[in-house]
Design an enzyme around this catalytic site. Structure first.
Site, PDB file in Angstrom:
ATOM      1  N   ILE A 109      -9.162  11.490  21.993  1.00  0.00           N
ATOM      2  CA  ILE A 109      -8.385  11.669  23.230  1.00  0.00           C
ATOM      3  C   ILE A 109      -9.334  11.593  24.421  1.00  0.00           C
ATOM      4  CG2 ILE A 109      -6.790  13.171  24.474  1.00  0.00           C
ATOM      5  CD1 ILE A 109      -6.365  14.580  21.633  1.00  0.00           C
ATOM      6  N   LYS A 110      -9.076  10.596  25.271  1.00  0.00           N
ATOM      7  CA  LYS A 110      -9.970  10.360  26.419  1.00  0.00           C
ATOM      8  C   LYS A 110      -9.383  11.048  27.646  1.00  0.00           C
ATOM      9  CE  LYS A 110     -12.562   6.346  28.063  1.00  0.00           C
ATOM     10  NZ  LYS A 110     -12.493   4.890  28.185  1.00  0.00           N
ATOM     11  N   LEU A 111     -10.195  11.913  28.250  1.00  0.00           N
ATOM     12  CA  LEU A 111      -9.714  12.767  29.338  1.00  0.00           C
ATOM     13  C   LEU A 111     -10.588  12.585  30.572  1.00  0.00           C
ATOM     14  CD1 LEU A 111      -9.568  15.866  27.015  1.00  0.00           C
ATOM     15  CD2 LEU A 111      -7.526  14.843  28.066  1.00  0.00           C
TER      16      LEU A 111
END
Ligand code: E4P
Length: 218
Positions: A86-88
């Protein structure tokens, strides 16, 4: 050093995968749009297609900017495959979301990192990867490689396990220099990866060997 390819283009991902040296893929909303992938369902399907092409981690970016939205989107992305990271974004809510996901043993990638302080926070929040954007720093007459060095020092001082994922790689020497500094991962375009193969003396040597072999076989 792990090699990720930074694209949403399936043909390029396949070409890199066939080299046998690919460890994963990173994408972002701009790279998705470049491939004409729009709309939530198409985007989710495209992530599944990418996961089916490669064996390693696939970074999928949330579009929400608030904590609740990031958690909702991140959980939906993580449900697609164990390969999803998950890229945040590096914001206050992004850090909170990173902690939320790392507490639940979901993989995260803190993106749009431009300072050592931001990278320190990402490690404290338990990020799997931190993505310093070296090309974008070079673009504004700063030095992206210096940032990689600073983060390497800080992480080594405390034994942080967050992996330094050198991003915004623009050319082959960025990869070589990141490897010299000790970045754990680099993500770059296929052209920069293929550039590692090239050397004029290799080409000349091959031409000479072919010519000498043919002389001896006439
Ligand atoms: C990283 O994950 C980003 O997708 C990427 O490296 C950004 O690169 P750019 O600065 O070339 O857009």
């Amino acid at each position: 050093m792990k090699f990720f390819i930074d694209t949403a283009n399936l043909a390029q991902i396949k070409e890199a995968q066939e080299l046998g040296i690919l460890d994963g893929v990173t994408t972002n909303p701009s790279l998705m749009a470049k491939e004409g992938i729009t709309g939530k369902n198409n985007i989710l399907k495209h992530y599944v297609d990418i996961c089916n092409l490669v064996e390693g981690d696939v970074s999928a970016e949330v579009n929400a900017l608030d904590l609740e939205g990031m958690i909702r989107e991140g959980e939906e992305l993580a449900d697609l495959s164990d390969q999803i990271v998950i890229k945040l974004p590096m914001t206050i809510d992004g850090i909170k979301a990173c902690k939320y996901f790392s507490d639940r043993e979901l993989k995260t990638n803190m993106t749009l990192v431009f300072s050592a302080g931001q990278a320190l926070l990402a490690a404290k929040a338990g990020a799997t990867y931190v993505s310093p954007f070296i090309g974008r720093l070079d673009d504004i007459s700063s030095d992206g490689l210096v940032l990689i060095e600073e983060i390497r020092d800080i992480y080594d001082n405390y034994g942080y396990e967050t992996e330094i994922l050198a991003a915004s790689i623009r050319h082959t020497m960025h990869i070589v220099n990141c490897a010299k500094i000790g970045a754990d991962v680099m993500t770059g375009p296929l052209s920069a990866i293929l550039g590692l193969v090239k050397h004029p003396l290799t080409d000349l040597g091959i031409a000479q060997f072919v010519a000498d072999y043919e002389k001896g076989n006439i």
